[in-house]
Design a protein around this motif. Structure first.
Motif, mmCIF file in Angstrom:
data_model
loop_
_atom_site.group_PDB
_atom_site.id
_atom_site.type_symbol
_atom_site.label_atom_id
_atom_site.label_comp_id
_atom_site.label_asym_id
_atom_site.label_seq_id
_atom_site.Cartn_x
_atom_site.Cartn_y
_atom_site.Cartn_z
ATOM 1 N N GLN A 44 0.833 -1.204 0.000
ATOM 2 C CA GLN A 44 0.000 0.000 0.000
ATOM 3 C C GLN A 44 0.870 1.256 0.000
ATOM 4 N N VAL A 45 2.073 1.138 0.556
ATOM 5 C CA VAL A 45 3.002 2.264 0.619
ATOM 6 C C VAL A 45 4.320 1.825 -0.008
ATOM 7 N N LEU A 46 4.838 2.646 -0.924
ATOM 8 C CA LEU A 46 6.128 2.394 -1.543
ATOM 9 C C LEU A 46 7.025 3.591 -1.248
ATOM 10 N N ARG B 87 -1.395 3.151 -2.212
ATOM 11 C CA ARG B 87 -2.125 4.305 -1.713
ATOM 12 C C ARG B 87 -1.201 5.520 -1.648
ATOM 13 N N LEU B 88 0.102 5.252 -1.427
ATOM 14 C CA LEU B 88 1.050 6.342 -1.234
ATOM 15 C C LEU B 88 2.422 5.941 -1.763
ATOM 16 N N LEU C 290 2.982 6.696 -13.886
ATOM 17 C CA LEU C 290 2.168 7.625 -14.670
ATOM 18 C C LEU C 290 1.052 6.892 -15.423
ATOM 19 N N PRO C 291 1.345 5.800 -16.133
ATOM 20 C CA PRO C 291 0.244 5.074 -16.778
ATOM 21 C C PRO C 291 -0.769 4.515 -15.764
ATOM 22 N N ALA C 292 -0.285 4.065 -14.609
ATOM 23 C CA ALA C 292 -1.202 3.537 -13.598
ATOM 24 C C ALA C 292 -2.072 4.638 -13.003
ATOM 25 N N GLY D 206 -5.688 4.651 -6.826
ATOM 26 C CA GLY D 206 -5.821 5.954 -6.199
ATOM 27 C C GLY D 206 -4.628 6.330 -5.351
ATOM 28 N N PHE D 207 -3.417 6.220 -5.875
ATOM 29 C CA PHE D 207 -2.257 6.538 -5.055
ATOM 30 C C PHE D 207 -1.841 7.990 -5.213
#
Length: 180
Positions: free
Chosen positions: A58-60, A131-132, A165-167, A174-175
């Motif tokens: 969820q977080v990278l 998400r982030l 960017l494509p995602a 919704g990140f």
């Protein structure tokens, strides 16, 4: 972006810029535990919407070096119930990390741009639960940050250009981004 891709035209560059809806904004002033608070918020708000999947954090967090990754993994472990995955190339083979991503559900992944890009290319690391995305702007001894370093800049912008960017155009993803 121009330094990472010197042959890019201004028109192509305009298509690859980060838009305001991509940026995660907060009103309180940053504190010492700012990164932990960001990660905790992203992990807790994403529970009901995102099904747990192997290799899909969820977080990278993208860092400049393996030493910085280790430092942040220690700080972020208490935030995640599932664990924090470290993604860098020093002493860890890519095949081992691919195997780990395929068998482990994680909420937070922290790594260097080169290893994250390789894992995204191999489709072992997935962005569908993100998400982030945090770009860690910690300065090293030479006062450089991940965006300034010649050996990380190109991979960082490739992650943005080729994957994120494509995602971000997909309404199911919704990140948000945050520079810390």
């Amino acid at each position: 972006m121009k330094k990472a891709h010197p042959g890019i035209t201004d028109l192509e560059l305009a298509d690859k810029l980060m838009l305001p809806q991509h940026i995660y904004t907060t009103t309180p002033a940053p504190s010492d535990s700012y990164l932990e608070d960001l990660a905790k918020t992203a992990v807790s708000t994403g529970k009901s919407k995102n099904k747990v999947m192997h290799g899909a954090p969820q977080v990278l967090v993208i860092c400049s070096s393996a030493l910085r990754v280790i430092d942040l993994v220690k700080r972020l472990r208490p935030v995640s119930k599932r664990g924090v995955l470290k993604l860098f190339s020093r002493h860890i083979k890519i095949s081992d990390q691919i195997k780990s991503l395929k068998t482990t559900a994680v909420d937070i992944a922290v790594g260097t741009p080169n290893r994250i890009l390789k894992l995204l290319t191999e489709e072992a690391l997935k962005v569908n639960r993100l998400r982030l995305v945090v770009i860690d702007c910690w300065q090293d001894d030479k006062m450089r940050v991940v965006i300034d370093m010649d050996d990380t800049r190109k991979d960082l912008f490739s992650i943005w250009q080729d994957v994120l960017l494509p995602a971000s155009a997909n309404p199911d993803y919704g990140f948000k981004f945050r520079l810390v």
